[in-house]
Write a protein that holds these residues in place. Structure first.
Motif, PDB file in Angstrom:
ATOM      1  N   ILE A   2      38.431  16.599  42.982  1.00 17.51           N
ATOM      2  CA  ILE A   2      38.714  16.295  41.583  1.00 17.51           C
ATOM      3  C   ILE A   2      37.800  17.061  40.635  1.00 17.51           C
ATOM      4  CG2 ILE A   2      39.643  13.988  42.032  1.00 17.51           C
ATOM      5  CD1 ILE A   2      36.906  12.849  41.181  1.00 17.51           C
ATOM      6  N   SER A   3      38.346  17.380  39.466  1.00 15.34           N
ATOM      7  CA  SER A   3      37.574  17.857  38.315  1.00 15.34           C
ATOM      8  C   SER A   3      37.926  16.924  37.164  1.00 15.34           C
ATOM      9  CB  SER A   3      37.944  19.301  37.977  1.00 15.34           C
ATOM     10  OG  SER A   3      37.655  20.161  39.071  1.00 15.34           O
ATOM     11  N   THR A   4      36.903  16.408  36.459  1.00 12.66           N
ATOM     12  CA  THR A   4      37.170  15.276  35.570  1.00 12.66           C
ATOM     13  C   THR A   4      36.485  15.388  34.217  1.00 12.66           C
ATOM     14  OG1 THR A   4      35.260  13.875  36.110  1.00 12.66           O
ATOM     15  CG2 THR A   4      37.081  13.881  37.687  1.00 12.66           C
ATOM     16  N   ASN A   5      36.973  14.539  33.294  1.00 17.32           N
ATOM     17  CA  ASN A   5      36.339  14.413  31.990  1.00 17.32           C
ATOM     18  C   ASN A   5      35.053  13.593  32.058  1.00 17.32           C
ATOM     19  OD1 ASN A   5      37.624  11.984  32.485  1.00 17.32           O
ATOM     20  ND2 ASN A   5      39.073  12.178  30.793  1.00 17.32           N
ATOM     21  N   GLY A   6      34.595  13.301  33.253  1.00 18.02           N
ATOM     22  CA  GLY A   6      33.259  12.735  33.454  1.00 18.02           C
ATOM     23  C   GLY A   6      32.260  13.799  33.859  1.00 18.02           C
ATOM     24  N   GLY A   7      32.730  15.061  33.972  1.00 22.05           N
ATOM     25  CA  GLY A   7      31.831  16.160  34.310  1.00 22.05           C
ATOM     26  C   GLY A   7      31.661  16.391  35.800  1.00 22.05           C
ATOM     27  N   LEU A   8      32.619  15.971  36.595  1.00 25.21           N
ATOM     28  CA  LEU A   8      32.606  16.292  38.024  1.00 25.21           C
ATOM     29  C   LEU A   8      33.509  17.499  38.231  1.00 25.21           C
ATOM     30  CD1 LEU A   8      32.991  12.703  39.547  1.00 25.21           C
ATOM     31  CD2 LEU A   8      30.879  13.971  39.116  1.00 25.21           C
ATOM     32  N   TRP A   9      32.999  18.518  38.927  1.00 25.56           N
ATOM     33  CA  TRP A   9      33.731  19.765  39.053  1.00 25.56           C
ATOM     34  C   TRP A   9      33.948  20.123  40.520  1.00 25.56           C
ATOM     35  CZ3 TRP A   9      35.825  20.514  34.668  1.00 25.56           C
ATOM     36  CH2 TRP A   9      35.161  20.157  33.488  1.00 25.56           C
ATOM     37  N   ARG A  10      35.219  20.201  40.896  1.00 23.34           N
ATOM     38  CA  ARG A  10      35.608  20.501  42.282  1.00 23.34           C
ATOM     39  C   ARG A  10      34.842  19.607  43.245  1.00 23.34           C
ATOM     40  NH1 ARG A  10      36.519  25.809  44.672  1.00 23.34           N
ATOM     41  NH2 ARG A  10      38.528  24.876  45.189  1.00 23.34           N
ATOM     42  N   TYR A  11      34.892  18.330  42.958  1.00 25.29           N
ATOM     43  CA  TYR A  11      34.080  17.324  43.640  1.00 25.29           C
ATOM     44  C   TYR A  11      34.883  16.663  44.756  1.00 25.29           C
ATOM     45  CZ  TYR A  11      30.955  13.247  44.044  1.00 25.29           C
ATOM     46  OH  TYR A  11      30.105  12.275  44.507  1.00 25.29           O
ATOM     47  N   ILE A  12      34.375  16.733  45.974  1.00 25.79           N
ATOM     48  CA  ILE A  12      35.030  16.094  47.115  1.00 25.79           C
ATOM     49  C   ILE A  12      34.619  14.623  47.126  1.00 25.79           C
ATOM     50  CG2 ILE A  12      35.303  16.085  49.623  1.00 25.79           C
ATOM     51  CD1 ILE A  12      34.439  19.030  49.618  1.00 25.79           C
ATOM     52  N   ILE A  13      35.564  13.727  46.843  1.00 26.17           N
ATOM     53  CA  ILE A  13      35.194  12.314  46.717  1.00 26.17           C
ATOM     54  C   ILE A  13      35.101  11.607  48.066  1.00 26.17           C
ATOM     55  CG2 ILE A  13      36.113  12.135  44.388  1.00 26.17           C
ATOM     56  CD1 ILE A  13      38.528  10.685  45.530  1.00 26.17           C
ATOM     57  N   GLY A  14      35.641  12.229  49.115  1.00 24.32           N
ATOM     58  CA  GLY A  14      35.500  11.649  50.446  1.00 24.32           C
ATOM     59  C   GLY A  14      36.684  10.823  50.905  1.00 24.32           C
TER      60      GLY A  14
END
Length: 505
Positions: A335-347
């Motif tokens: 995910i890339s989000t409006n919370g500032g997570l970029w190409r983040y593997i959430i698991g």
């Protein structure tokens, strides 16, 4: 009340029209979301580092920006907590959701920006209402109150201007005052930090309210509801709240708890609506009550990428976008989000049950599965096999976990299932046999390893005393909605702690 209902009806119908666009314009909606994220973050430290100002395609994006896990973004998060602005997202971020996880860090602190609160988490809550109102137009949810079993928060020790708590607490703390008219108990009770004190206060303040709905993690509500029945002497919750009609649940699978809730709320007017949300974002909502999958929400400020699990290699994996996914294939979510997570593997891992519109089921975790012997058991396999074993033996499971028993010099490997029952099986050997056979039916890799005990012996069953799982959570300070019992492990750390706790008086 009539004016409010009219306004809500208008809002809901407008929003449903937008959600209906997912069916034929899903990829275009995601492209607009991507462009919006790039534009909002182009002047941040992160955005300038990776050239967001000139980013206009997913091919560029994945060639410039590496995949991330929590350890990769942790230094940036620590800078934000200390008060630095424009790091991962534009402006200042003062709220952080504390999440237990499976990373190397004891706790994860996920930034909750003003935009992620408004455009993702709160908007999703409104979407739940819109979707439920369409599914059940004769509902009376707003005629009463929603019972809230929230978390707690505290000021971060790193900076007095930064607050940290579980996601429910962050959301409750930032809700407008007028929402208190539709919730019970009062905000200060909901945010009580000690879980046992919170339960006692909820019982004191909410039994006389007209509760029509509740929302949260099924396992923690069971603790509350059993305490309520014990305190009041009622046979079921309908004796206390006769107008109950909706449980919006998420966080864990509802399958092991479904029968217990039917007994707690024996009403044909009761509805159950599944959601898929986390500290990192709100991802999906069950849009048709008769289905068992969820609609992937495409315009809540989250851009999605997916890693086929048969090609998963952590942060060295390649990704695809929504238009390239296939039905019934297991994917890890990025995910890339409006919370500032970029190409983040959430698991988390999911599979698509439909692509017009995009509907999904959560299948497990990239790290929460058993694969000590090449068997690749995911949580979906485990839940299905346990459901069959319970039906065959008339059992009812309260909690469970499973871990490998590794090879020794004189013994093959196997799985050990530690189970706490609400109702014991009529035959433990039959339960174990059915569990084993059912796993073989739903997982060909497990079946191959079990063939003539080639690699795996039959599973072992460990009966856990009443409330031992809860005692473990309490001992670890993991009581609350954002904490989850490890279901499947590739090591024996958790199950050995549970066994040790069993031996204590």
């Amino acid at each position: 009340m009539a004016i409010l209902q009219t306004l809500l009806s208008w809002f809901n119908s407008r929003r449903i029209e937008e959600i209906d666009q997912y069916t034929h314009h899903g990829e275009e909606i995601q492209k607009l979301c991507f462009n919006h994220l790039m534009d909002r973050a182009k002047h941040t430290i992160w955005g300038e580092t990776y050239g967001y100002g000139s980013m206009n395609s997913h091919i560029q994006y994945k060639s410039r920006v590496p995949l991330q896990c929590y350890e990769d973004i942790k230094p940036y998060v620590e800078r934000i907590i200390k008060g630095e602005e424009n790091v991962l997202w534009s402006g200042k971020t003062r709220w952080f959701a504390k999440s237990s996880g499976t990373t190397q860090s004891k706790s994860k602190f996920i930034p909750i920006t003003a935009d992620s609160l408004e455009e993702c988490h709160y908007r999703a809550a409104k979407d739940i209402q819109s979707i439920y109102f369409r599914s059940n137009p004769q509902n009376n949810v707003l005629g009463g109150k929603t019972l809230t079993l929230g978390g707690s928060h505290k000021v971060s020790s790193l900076n007095n201007n930064s607050s940290v708590g579980d996601l429910s607490a962050v959301m409750i703390e930032n809700l407008p005052f007028w929402t208190d008219l539709y919730r019970t108990p009062a905000r200060e009770v909901t945010l009580t930090e000690a879980f046992d004190k919170k339960v006692a206060a909820i019982i004191e303040h909410s039994l006389d309210e007209d509760v029509t709905a509740f929302a949260g993690v099924p396992s923690w509500y069971l603790v509350l509801f059993h305490k309520i029945l014990e305190t009041t002497g009622a046979n079921d919750l309908n004796e206390i709240w006769p107008n109950l009609e909706l449980f919006v649940h998420g966080g864990i699978s509802f399958s092991p708890y479904k029968e217990q809730y039917k007994k707690l709320i024996p009403s044909s007017n009761m509805h159950y609506l599944e959601t898929y949300n986390a500290s990192e974002g709100f991802f999906a909502i069950q849009d048709v009550l008769s289905r068992d999958d969820m609609l992937l929400m495409l315009d809540l400020g989250i851009f999605y990428e997916f890693i086929p699990m048969d090609q998963f290699n952590g942060t060295n994996s390649d990704t695809i976008t929504l238009g390239d996914v296939e039905k019934d294939k297991n994917y890890a979510i990025v995910i890339s989000t409006n919370g500032g997570l970029w190409r983040y593997i959430i698991g988390d891992t999911i599979k698509f049950t439909s692509t017009h519109p995009y509907r999904i089921k959560v299948t497990g975790r990239t790290s929460h599965f058993m694969n000590a012997f090449g068997e690749e058991i995911i949580i979906e396999n485990a839940l299905r096999a346990l459901e069959i074993a319970c039906r065959v033996t008339e059992a009812d499971i309260k909690e469970f976990t499973a871990a490998p028993i590794y090879f020794t010099e004189d013994k093959q490997g196997s799985h050990q299932w530690a189970i706490e029952f609400n109702k014991q099986p009529k035959s433990l050997p039959l339960f174990k046999e059915t569990l084993d056979k059912s796993l073989q039916e739903v997982n060909s890799d497990y079946e191959a390893k079990r063939f003539k005990n080639t690699t795996l012996n039959a599973p072992e069953l460990l009966i856990i005393k009443n409330n031992s799982f809860f005692r473990w959570c309490k001992q670890k300070g993991k009581v609350g909605g954002q904490n989850k019992i490890p279901r499947l492990s590739n090591d024996r750390n958790f199950i050995e702690e549970l066994i040790l706790l069993e031996k204590q008086p």
